[in-house]
Design an enzyme around this catalytic site. Sequence first.
Site, PDB file in Angstrom:
ATOM      1  N   SER A  79      25.526 -82.790  15.146  1.00 31.63           N
ATOM      2  CA  SER A  79      24.271 -82.595  15.287  1.00 31.63           C
ATOM      3  C   SER A  79      23.355 -83.853  14.340  1.00 31.63           C
ATOM      4  O   SER A  79      24.292 -84.554  13.486  1.00 31.63           O
ATOM      5  CB  SER A  79      23.599 -81.296  14.891  1.00 31.63           C
ATOM      6  OG  SER A  79      23.195 -81.288  13.187  1.00 31.63           O
ATOM      7  N   ILE A  80      22.092 -84.015  14.796  1.00 31.94           N
ATOM      8  CA  ILE A  80      21.457 -85.190  14.062  1.00 31.94           C
ATOM      9  C   ILE A  80      21.340 -84.796  12.612  1.00 31.94           C
ATOM     10  O   ILE A  80      21.265 -85.921  11.910  1.00 31.94           O
ATOM     11  CB  ILE A  80      20.185 -85.260  14.864  1.00 31.94           C
ATOM     12  CG1 ILE A  80      19.576 -86.733  14.336  1.00 31.94           C
ATOM     13  CG2 ILE A  80      19.024 -84.292  14.357  1.00 31.94           C
ATOM     14  CD1 ILE A  80      18.242 -87.151  15.281  1.00 31.94           C
ATOM     15  N   LYS A  81      21.539 -83.611  12.174  1.00 33.09           N
ATOM     16  CA  LYS A  81      21.640 -83.259  10.536  1.00 33.09           C
ATOM     17  C   LYS A  81      22.581 -83.947   9.966  1.00 33.09           C
ATOM     18  O   LYS A  81      22.390 -83.814   8.623  1.00 33.09           O
ATOM     19  CB  LYS A  81      21.361 -81.736  10.724  1.00 33.09           C
ATOM     20  CG  LYS A  81      20.027 -80.993  11.079  1.00 33.09           C
ATOM     21  CD  LYS A  81      19.008 -81.491  10.194  1.00 33.09           C
ATOM     22  CE  LYS A  81      17.624 -80.714  10.721  1.00 33.09           C
ATOM     23  NZ  LYS A  81      16.512 -81.179  10.096  1.00 33.09           N
ATOM     24  N   ASP A  82      23.548 -84.314  10.694  1.00 31.05           N
ATOM     25  CA  ASP A  82      24.807 -84.873   9.626  1.00 31.05           C
ATOM     26  C   ASP A  82      24.248 -86.182   9.112  1.00 31.05           C
ATOM     27  O   ASP A  82      24.815 -86.399   7.938  1.00 31.05           O
ATOM     28  CB  ASP A  82      25.857 -85.433  10.833  1.00 31.05           C
ATOM     29  CG  ASP A  82      26.499 -84.221  11.457  1.00 31.05           C
ATOM     30  OD1 ASP A  82      26.459 -83.021  10.896  1.00 31.05           O
ATOM     31  OD2 ASP A  82      27.430 -84.414  12.563  1.00 31.05           O
ATOM     32  N   ALA A 112      22.619 -84.875   5.840  1.00 29.19           N
ATOM     33  CA  ALA A 112      23.627 -84.300   4.864  1.00 29.19           C
ATOM     34  C   ALA A 112      24.172 -85.420   4.231  1.00 29.19           C
ATOM     35  O   ALA A 112      24.309 -85.458   2.939  1.00 29.19           O
ATOM     36  CB  ALA A 112      24.392 -83.525   5.439  1.00 29.19           C
TER      37      ALA A 112
END
Length: 291
Positions: free
Chosen positions: A3-6, A9
């Site tokens: 996901s784009i949240k990688d 993170a």
Amino acid sequence: GGSIKDRVARNMIENAERDGVLKPGGTIIEATSGNTGIGLATVAMAKGYKAILTIPDRMSMEKVNYLRALGAKVIITPSVGPEDPRNNVNVAERIAAETPNSLWTNQYKNRNNPCAHYSTTGPEIWRQTAGQVKALICGMGTGGTISGTGRFLKEQNPDIKVIGVDVRGSLIKESWEAGHQVGNDEYEKGEFLVEGIGKYFIPDTMNLGIVDEIVRLEDADCFMMAREIAHQEGIFAGGSSGGAVAGAIRSKFVQALEPGDLAVVILPDSGNRYISRIYNDDWMREQGYME
């Protein structure tokens, strides 16, 4: 992590390492709707850290099982408002205070959240569209994606329109319309099931000042559009992606674009995390989204 949240993170963890806040053998703690947690768990396991994630009970079991498969400890909390001590953010803060050698990444306040998109997502869009992008459309959760990406693009061309997508029951649109002053007791809170869009508070990572328009949707708009783009485009994406596409179609700025003008819609994750929900006909019928 898928996901784009990688991006967020990795940026939060590596900046914490550089600042000396995160030490070897430490524990990473976060309140998440799933994708940031998966990104954090992915990076944590690769770097030898432990991970504890608090996740609201309205999130899909695919995300919970994914986190556990990565070796993270998952604590499921009730979907309650920010003033409730059982809220997943408050639980994460409490666990961090009680856990030695831990880091609460706190994606809702961590400047490395929007900065991740300012340094990667924005430049990629600008480069890959050869500077021709006219509008950016994405869902609004922590606000990291729209704030970081939108800020970069507007610095390149102030005429680019930044369009956010919110969901009924969230306070983001009301707060934006009221000059960012709406409090938690000043709007009609509602329940919503779409993940990654909508908040009962305005995170510090959300810069509403760069937003030109916010489109308000229902859960059904997001879920049915996700299914439609899977069937019509072969793009298997999550509910927030469906919301982003539905929001783009309804946006007054997108509707005003000329033929050949380019709008960029961000689809942040895959549909494989929602098979038991959005792509399950029985669940969709039970929720009243399908006949």
